[in-house]
Write a protein that holds these residues in place. Sequence first.
Motif, short mmCIF file in Angstrom:
data_model
loop_
_atom_site.label_atom_id
_atom_site.label_comp_id
_atom_site.label_asym_id
_atom_site.label_seq_id
_atom_site.Cartn_x
_atom_site.Cartn_y
_atom_site.Cartn_z
N ALA A 271 0.83 -1.21 0.00
CA ALA A 271 0.00 0.00 0.00
C ALA A 271 0.87 1.26 0.00
N GLU A 272 1.90 1.24 0.82
CA GLU A 272 2.79 2.40 0.88
C GLU A 272 3.57 2.53 -0.44
N GLN A 273 3.95 1.40 -1.00
CA GLN A 273 4.69 1.42 -2.26
C GLN A 273 3.82 2.00 -3.39
N ALA A 274 2.53 1.69 -3.39
CA ALA A 274 1.63 2.24 -4.40
C ALA A 274 1.58 3.77 -4.30
N GLN A 275 1.50 4.28 -3.08
CA GLN A 275 1.50 5.73 -2.87
C GLN A 275 2.83 6.35 -3.32
#
Length: 107
Positions: free
Chosen positions: A37-41
């Motif tokens: 999720a953080e990587q997507a952001q």
Amino acid sequence: MADFDPRAALDALATEYSQRAEAIRRDLGRTHSADFAEQAQQRQNDDVLRALLAEAEAGMRQVGLARLRLVDGSYGLCQRCGEPIEDKRLRALPAAERCLRCADLQD
């Protein structure tokens, strides 16, 4: 009002664009989180950074072209109509290629 030095103004603008591009490249070179999720952001942020980098690089190209116009004597003349570019416009946008009237027509 003090005399306008286009060479100094273009040098300052080139330095600003170069520093901005360097900082963005540094940010783009960082590693991403292992969390999905953080990587997507972070990847979305990278898209914004790439757009900002393209803008800074375009600015550097405009400054380079303005420097060439200084050398060939056409600096301060509208690239569309050939009339002088307004002094206030050059002070605000030292790499301006068009007078205000022609810039308005372009938009």
